[in-house]
Write an enzyme that holds these catalytic residues in place. Sequence first.
Site, PDB file in Angstrom:
ATOM      1  N   HIS A  37      -3.461  15.292  15.832  1.00 45.89           N
ATOM      2  CA  HIS A  37      -2.197  16.032  15.745  1.00 45.89           C
ATOM      3  C   HIS A  37      -2.221  17.340  16.559  1.00 45.89           C
ATOM      4  O   HIS A  37      -1.336  17.595  17.365  1.00 45.89           O
ATOM      5  CB  HIS A  37      -1.870  16.374  14.289  1.00 45.89           C
ATOM      6  CG  HIS A  37      -1.820  15.174  13.377  1.00 45.89           C
ATOM      7  ND1 HIS A  37      -1.403  13.945  13.805  1.00 45.89           N
ATOM      8  CD2 HIS A  37      -2.122  15.029  12.064  1.00 45.89           C
ATOM      9  CE1 HIS A  37      -1.443  13.084  12.786  1.00 45.89           C
ATOM     10  NE2 HIS A  37      -1.878  13.720  11.717  1.00 45.89           N
ATOM     11  N   HIS A  81       2.030  10.940  14.226  1.00 44.35           N
ATOM     12  CA  HIS A  81       3.368  11.299  13.738  1.00 44.35           C
ATOM     13  C   HIS A  81       3.768  12.728  14.110  1.00 44.35           C
ATOM     14  O   HIS A  81       4.942  13.067  14.047  1.00 44.35           O
ATOM     15  CB  HIS A  81       3.510  11.030  12.240  1.00 44.35           C
ATOM     16  CG  HIS A  81       2.909  12.047  11.339  1.00 44.35           C
ATOM     17  ND1 HIS A  81       1.563  12.129  11.097  1.00 44.35           N
ATOM     18  CD2 HIS A  81       3.466  13.034  10.604  1.00 44.35           C
ATOM     19  CE1 HIS A  81       1.333  13.123  10.256  1.00 44.35           C
ATOM     20  NE2 HIS A  81       2.471  13.692   9.936  1.00 44.35           N
ATOM     21  N   LYS A  92       4.744   2.370   1.335  1.00 43.10           N
ATOM     22  CA  LYS A  92       5.704   2.828   0.327  1.00 43.10           C
ATOM     23  C   LYS A  92       6.252   4.229   0.656  1.00 43.10           C
ATOM     24  O   LYS A  92       7.448   4.470   0.596  1.00 43.10           O
ATOM     25  CB  LYS A  92       5.008   2.850  -1.039  1.00 43.10           C
ATOM     26  CG  LYS A  92       5.913   3.262  -2.171  1.00 43.10           C
ATOM     27  CD  LYS A  92       5.221   3.155  -3.518  1.00 43.10           C
ATOM     28  CE  LYS A  92       4.303   4.343  -3.736  1.00 43.10           C
ATOM     29  NZ  LYS A  92       3.648   4.343  -5.041  1.00 43.10           N
ATOM     30  N   LYS A 100       1.788  25.231   6.306  1.00 42.23           N
ATOM     31  CA  LYS A 100       2.455  25.692   7.518  1.00 42.23           C
ATOM     32  C   LYS A 100       1.817  25.046   8.750  1.00 42.23           C
ATOM     33  O   LYS A 100       0.604  24.843   8.782  1.00 42.23           O
ATOM     34  CB  LYS A 100       2.271  27.203   7.628  1.00 42.23           C
ATOM     35  CG  LYS A 100       3.326  27.892   8.461  1.00 42.23           C
ATOM     36  CD  LYS A 100       2.991  29.324   8.665  1.00 42.23           C
ATOM     37  CE  LYS A 100       3.765  30.247   7.742  1.00 42.23           C
ATOM     38  NZ  LYS A 100       3.532  31.663   8.063  1.00 42.23           N
ATOM     39  N   ARG A 136      -2.104  -8.654   0.615  1.00 42.70           N
ATOM     40  CA  ARG A 136      -2.904  -9.620  -0.146  1.00 42.70           C
ATOM     41  C   ARG A 136      -2.387  -9.833  -1.562  1.00 42.70           C
ATOM     42  O   ARG A 136      -2.517 -10.922  -2.103  1.00 42.70           O
ATOM     43  CB  ARG A 136      -4.363  -9.140  -0.199  1.00 42.70           C
ATOM     44  CG  ARG A 136      -5.080  -9.390   1.117  1.00 42.70           C
ATOM     45  CD  ARG A 136      -6.456  -8.830   1.089  1.00 42.70           C
ATOM     46  NE  ARG A 136      -6.411  -7.408   0.716  1.00 42.70           N
ATOM     47  CZ  ARG A 136      -7.405  -6.562   0.856  1.00 42.70           C
ATOM     48  NH1 ARG A 136      -8.552  -6.968   1.324  1.00 42.70           N
ATOM     49  NH2 ARG A 136      -7.282  -5.301   0.509  1.00 42.70           N
ATOM     50  N   TYR A 190      -7.876  -4.121  11.696  1.00 38.29           N
ATOM     51  CA  TYR A 190      -7.049  -4.242  12.905  1.00 38.29           C
ATOM     52  C   TYR A 190      -7.477  -5.420  13.789  1.00 38.29           C
ATOM     53  O   TYR A 190      -6.636  -6.209  14.209  1.00 38.29           O
ATOM     54  CB  TYR A 190      -7.080  -2.955  13.752  1.00 38.29           C
ATOM     55  CG  TYR A 190      -6.291  -1.775  13.213  1.00 38.29           C
ATOM     56  CD1 TYR A 190      -5.658  -1.814  11.980  1.00 38.29           C
ATOM     57  CD2 TYR A 190      -6.178  -0.609  13.980  1.00 38.29           C
ATOM     58  CE1 TYR A 190      -4.952  -0.710  11.510  1.00 38.29           C
ATOM     59  CE2 TYR A 190      -5.469   0.489  13.521  1.00 38.29           C
ATOM     60  CZ  TYR A 190      -4.862   0.439  12.289  1.00 38.29           C
ATOM     61  OH  TYR A 190      -4.163   1.524  11.845  1.00 38.29           O
ATOM     62  N   GLY A 210       0.810  -1.233   0.000  1.00 36.20           N
ATOM     63  CA  GLY A 210       0.000   0.000   0.000  1.00 36.20           C
ATOM     64  C   GLY A 210       0.836   1.273   0.000  1.00 36.20           C
ATOM     65  O   GLY A 210       2.068   1.239   0.032  1.00 36.20           O
TER      66      GLY A 210
HETATM   67  C1  BG6 Z   1      -1.988  13.003   8.111  1.00 32.84           C
HETATM   68  C2  BG6 Z   1      -3.309  13.387   7.518  1.00 32.84           C
HETATM   69  O1  BG6 Z   1      -2.172  12.407   9.367  1.00 32.84           O
HETATM   70  O2  BG6 Z   1      -1.190  14.160   8.242  1.00 32.84           O
HETATM   71  C3  BG6 Z   1      -3.132  14.084   6.188  1.00 32.84           C
HETATM   72  O3  BG6 Z   1      -4.109  12.216   7.352  1.00 32.84           O
HETATM   73  C4  BG6 Z   1      -2.153  15.227   6.306  1.00 32.84           C
HETATM   74  O4  BG6 Z   1      -4.377  14.548   5.689  1.00 32.84           O
HETATM   75  C5  BG6 Z   1      -0.891  14.801   7.031  1.00 32.84           C
HETATM   76  O5  BG6 Z   1      -1.860  15.679   5.011  1.00 32.84           O
HETATM   77  C6  BG6 Z   1      -0.017  15.999   7.331  1.00 32.84           C
HETATM   78  O6  BG6 Z   1       1.216  15.581   7.831  1.00 32.84           O
HETATM   79  P1  BG6 Z   1       2.477  16.563   7.759  1.00 32.84           P
HETATM   80  O7  BG6 Z   1       3.524  15.829   8.513  1.00 32.84           O
HETATM   81  O8  BG6 Z   1       2.788  16.747   6.314  1.00 32.84           O
HETATM   82  O9  BG6 Z   1       2.070  17.833   8.396  1.00 32.84           O
END
Ligand code: BG6
Length: 484
Positions: free
Chosen positions: A250, A188, A19, A342, A47, A131, A15
């Site tokens: 986030h 992340h 990648k 930003k 799969r 999951y 997926g």
């Molecule tokens: C992801 C979202 O979690 O974070 C995306 O699903 C978004 O929609 C992305 O584009 C943004 O991440 P970053 O690190 O580029 O700010």
Amino acid sequence: PETGCLSIIVLGASGDLAKKKTFPALFHLFVQGFLQSNEVHIFGYARSKISDDDLRNRIRGYLLQGKTTDSEQLEEVSKFLQLIKYVSGSYDSAEGFQKLDKEISEHEISRNSTEGSSRRLFYFALPPSVYPSVCKMIKHYCMNKSDLGGWTRIVVEKPFGKDLASAEKLSSQIGELFDEPQIYRIDHYLGKELVQNLLVLRFANRFFLPLWNRDNIDNVQIVFREDFGTEGRGGYFDEYGIIRDIIQNHLLQVLCLVAMEKPISLKPEHIRDEKVKVLQSVLPIKDEEVVLGQYEGYRDDPTVPDHSNTPTFATMVLRIHNERWEGVPFIMKAGKALSSRKAEIRVQFKDVPGDIFRCKKQGRNEFVIRLQPSEAMYMKLTVKKPGLEMSTVQSELDLSYRQRYQGVTIPEAYERLILDTIRGDQQHFVRRDELKAAWEIFTPLLHRIDNGQLKSLPYKPGSRGPAEADELLEKAGYVQTHGY
Ligand code: BG6
């Protein structure tokens, strides 16, 4: 650090997430020597009925795209790709996971020295709908069986459900099979350099200690903008919208780090305890403090329903009911297809009382932490305008990472977080009670949006979003500064 055989299993290996994020992060860790070829093996599972080489070629293509490659680089990529094997199978078939286990065990037998233990890291680059079945399969067939210790861990990523009830259901399904220390929920944003810097900034600098509260801070903005739309992800996005995609996870994680009390130590549990307290202190969000938007053209995506009300933009005010923050609006703002890309935190201080310079109009002190692009921190402050006149001007104390830390490569968020999962450090991962508290804040609002009680206003792609959002910002007390 632990030694012994390490198997990294990327589920959903064919997926997009694998990648674009997982394999490149593993590659960078490999290049830096964190994944030793005599210990590590990487298994791709999905799969698609493809061969080892098919998968390797896909990854090679992505790693090398647009790069002028010297032979050293090509060799590193080849060495990395040699670590990867592919196993195909479905996400609910015993057969597939038995085959996977057999491959992992063979690798462990061939690589393991007698003093080593076996470590198995399962990375879910998968849609959350599978999951529960994947967790069951791993639990039944693929756990580490070494007598010499070691571990089995799973790494999962949002969306963890769509609201409180569905998230809790998913958490229980996973929780029945794995203990909390085995579960790594990735957000992340917690792997970004300047997000990780927040604790240091707040608690290692005397400057900030006495100022970081309702007596001095007028308002806080946490902002995410992207200058592109949903681009091929319309189908996924339309089910979730910008609040679930960006704000509930986030931006809320960033809010926790900006607002939390000092943890009693840097132990992951102590930090996460404080984050949960902040989340539990957030008051219900009021409709009049929310502006939603949807960019024009969003519904042209054939996978988006014609009458979709899903917001691609939202500005809202969160209020924290505690001694430090009562009365200070935390303005959360996120949008797609805006004028720029930003992410930043803006901490705006109150006006100086009894101002003898009459410089209010020029703006207030503001401390800005730019998470991306070009990591930076700067402080807007008033200085005497250089020259013969006694007048004032707004200027900046500026710490730009690119200038100050020339030659230092700032690691990608995923790289850092995957390394943490191998090391067993859960500080930058979301704990179950944290996730629950996050959903508790947003679920009532999300239900009102899903029921059509709140409408998304149209805005032009490439704009600042609906004008109503700027009005809300002003109403919340934000004062636009006019420097220079
Ligand atoms: C992801 C979202 O979690 O974070 C995306 O699903 C978004 O929609 C992305 O584009 C943004 O991440 P970053 O690190 O580029 O700010």
